[in-house]
Design a protein around this motif. Structure first.
Motif, short mmCIF file in Angstrom:
data_model
loop_
_atom_site.label_atom_id
_atom_site.label_comp_id
_atom_site.label_asym_id
_atom_site.label_seq_id
_atom_site.Cartn_x
_atom_site.Cartn_y
_atom_site.Cartn_z
N GLY A 47 0.74 -1.07 -0.06
CA GLY A 47 0.01 0.16 -0.18
C GLY A 47 0.64 1.22 0.01
O GLY A 47 0.58 2.15 -0.79
N VAL A 48 1.76 1.22 0.77
CA VAL A 48 2.52 2.66 1.02
C VAL A 48 3.60 2.74 -0.33
O VAL A 48 3.49 3.98 -0.78
N ALA A 49 3.93 1.67 -0.74
CA ALA A 49 4.90 1.96 -2.04
C ALA A 49 4.05 2.41 -3.20
O ALA A 49 4.38 3.31 -4.04
N THR A 50 2.73 1.80 -3.47
CA THR A 50 1.79 2.15 -4.36
C THR A 50 1.29 3.68 -4.03
O THR A 50 1.27 4.43 -4.99
N ALA A 51 1.10 4.28 -2.97
CA ALA A 51 0.85 5.36 -2.60
C ALA A 51 2.00 6.28 -3.19
O ALA A 51 1.73 7.72 -3.50
N VAL A 52 3.33 6.11 -2.62
CA VAL A 52 4.48 6.83 -3.27
C VAL A 52 4.62 6.90 -4.83
O VAL A 52 4.52 8.08 -5.31
N GLU A 53 4.24 5.88 -5.41
CA GLU A 53 4.38 5.87 -7.02
C GLU A 53 3.18 6.85 -7.36
O GLU A 53 3.29 7.49 -8.41
N LEU A 54 2.20 6.80 -6.90
CA LEU A 54 0.81 7.52 -7.35
C LEU A 54 1.20 8.97 -6.95
O LEU A 54 0.65 9.88 -7.87
N CYS A 55 1.61 9.12 -5.65
CA CYS A 55 1.90 10.75 -5.57
C CYS A 55 2.95 11.26 -6.39
O CYS A 55 3.08 12.34 -6.71
N GLU A 56 4.07 10.42 -6.42
CA GLU A 56 5.27 11.04 -7.49
C GLU A 56 4.44 11.28 -9.03
O GLU A 56 5.28 12.17 -9.76
N ARG A 57 3.31 10.73 -9.40
CA ARG A 57 2.60 10.95 -10.72
C ARG A 57 1.82 12.12 -10.36
O ARG A 57 0.93 12.19 -11.43
#
Ligand SMILES: Cc1cc2nc3c(=O)[nH]c(=O)nc-3n(C[C@H](O)[C@H](O)[C@H](O)COP(=O)(O)OP(=O)(O)OC[C@H]3O[C@@H](n4cnc5c(N)ncnc54)[C@H](O)[C@@H]3O)c2cc1C
Length: 427
Positions: A47-57
């Motif tokens: 969940g956290v890795a997905t959130a980081v990747e989404l925020c970066e986009r």
């Protein structure tokens, strides 16, 4: 071996990681209704890795966790950064083709690179160390290392004497070393990544359990005190999600594994045990895995079982296993003992997919091998939300099979399967 149900609270398990966390997260509970682009359910590495990747986009993200950030397998695991997956991608050639196999194999290295780059980019303090050994107890293990070394230049074969320069145990016939895999304090990596997501605008909620999902083009998740509507929902609850989504419950078998942590070891004890500060796994199905912490404790894990329960005397059993490998630690004090649940999928590949043709996506079932792969799947899910479904589609083509036997029979069936593998391990 007697088994007992694990008693869980909404705070962290009593692990060495919780005791050495850089800070205690204390995000608010969700109260009221919210609209975001993407809501991620479950704040482990997935969940956290997905959130980081989404925020970066540039996406507006909400991350919702039942307990605390990293409370599940993520904040309790061996901390070993191992590339690849629990299963060989070439076994899926008939469903994803040779090009698909190559792409999945490449992702097996990319996942390690993501962790390395993220720690560097955001300066996350999580005791990162490089170096990994796999150790063999049987001649057939050494044969498989030789075969693998022919294809993989990163592998440095070690004979019985050489392995002792890394792991000083009489138990092993040999092994290999590679310096591109390693270890971290997983809870500190996860809470560090959550802070990164927060700094890019993610709204994080703890002690907030999603109890219901509304599916469709604009799905929503519901809690006791509120709801979040989004363009996409991403389910990352893995082995802790229970029956929230029956389709996933049928495809994820929660298995338990246990870890103990000794007191900090002296230089003399280190010379007799972990000569080099590497992560170590042996090659059995019911394997031992271990490594040193930053303050030189031996974190020794194993005792995986498919009953979903913890052995009644897990600490004592783990201590005996550790002493078998390192007799010199007979009198070392055990300061921490804990267990966690990992999600096992039938084909031992992470399962990425979509529920009911809706915008509800999921990831689960790393099968005991998720520290690095979770970082890859976070990227694949973010790419899919961003409109590039190429890698998502390849993963989704690897059929996600339900466990045979239904809810009632799958555990006993798997327990028998595990006994069979333990017998093969012993031969
Ligand atoms: C003891 C142990 C040792 C391991 N050692 C290693 C290792 O050394 N190397 C390795 O690669 N892998 C290892 N693994 C596997 C690895 O830890 C996992 O594959 C990985 O952490 C999975 O991360 P995740 O985010 O998918 O799941 P989890 O970390 O389990 O996170 C799921 C989260 O979702 C939350 N959640 C569930 N349902 C809801 C809901 N309805 N609402 C809100 N939140 C919800 C849970 O509270 C939990 O925090 C180990 C696992 C265990 C248990």
């Amino acid at each position: 071996m007697f088994l007992k149900a694990t008693t869980e609270t909404k705070e962290h398990a009593p692990s060495y990681y919780a005791a050495s966390a850089n800070w205690q997260t204390d995000y608010p509970q969700l109260e009221g209704d919210l609209n975001v682009d993407v809501v991620v359910v479950g704040a482990g590495f997935s969940g956290v890795a997905t959130a980081v990747e989404l925020c970066e986009r540039g996406y507006k993200v909400a991350l919702v966790e039942s307990n605390r950030i990293g409370w599940g397998a993520t904040g309790r695991n061996g901390g070993q950064i191992i590339g690849g997956y629990g299963s060989d991608p070439s076994a899926f050639r008939s469903s994803i083709g040779s090009e698909g196999v190559r792409i999945v194999e490449d992702m097996g290295s990319e996942c390690v690179e993501i962790i390395k780059d993220r720690i560097e980019k955001y300066n996350i303090d999580c005791d990162l160390k490089w170096g990994y050994c796999e150790v063999g107890l049987k001649k057939r293990h050494l044969k498989s290392y030789r075969e693998w070394a022919d294809e993989e230049p990163a592998i440095q074969l070690l004979d019985q004497n050489e392995i002792k320069q890394y792991v000083n145990s009489d138990l092993y016939l040999g092994g290999y070393y590679r310096e591109d895999w390693g270890h971290i304090q997983p809870l500190n990596l996860c809470i560090g990544e959550a802070k990164v997501a927060e700094s890019m605008g993610a709204k994080i909620f703890e002690q907030t359990q999603i109890t219901r999902i509304t599916y469709g083009e604009n799905p929503a998740v519901h809690t006791e005190k509120g709801s979040i509507r989004a363009n996409h929902v991403i389910l990352c609850g893995n082995a802790y999600m229970g029956n929230l989504v029956p389709y996933l419950d049928a495809r994820v078998l929660p298995a338990t594994s246990c870890i103990i942590a000794t007191e900090p070891l002296s230089d003399e004890q280190l010379q007799q045990t972990m000569v080099r500060d590497v992560a170590v796994c042996d090659s059995r199905t019911a394997l031992d895995y271990y490594r040193l912490s930053a303050d030189k404790r031996l974190l020794f894990g194993g005792l995986s079982n498919y009953s979903g329960l913890e052995p009644a005397n897990a600490k004592g059993i783990m201590q005996a296993k550790m002493i078998k490998v390192f007799p010199s630690l007979k009198n070392a004090r055990i300061d921490y003992s804990w267990s966690g649940r990992m999600g096992i999928s039938v084909r031992r590949m992470p399962q990425i997919g979509r529920i009911k043709d809706s915008n509800v996506l999921y990831i689960s079932g790393y099968s005991g091998h998720g520290v690095a792969p979770t970082h890859m799947t976070g990227r694949i899910l973010a790419e899919a939300v961003d409109g590039d479904t190429h890698r998502f589609d390849i993963m989704n083509k690897m059929f996600h099979l339900p466990w045979p036997g239904g809810k009632l029979l799958r555990r006993p069936a798997m327990a028998v399967g595990m006994m069979w593998y333990k017998m093969l391990d012993a031969l």
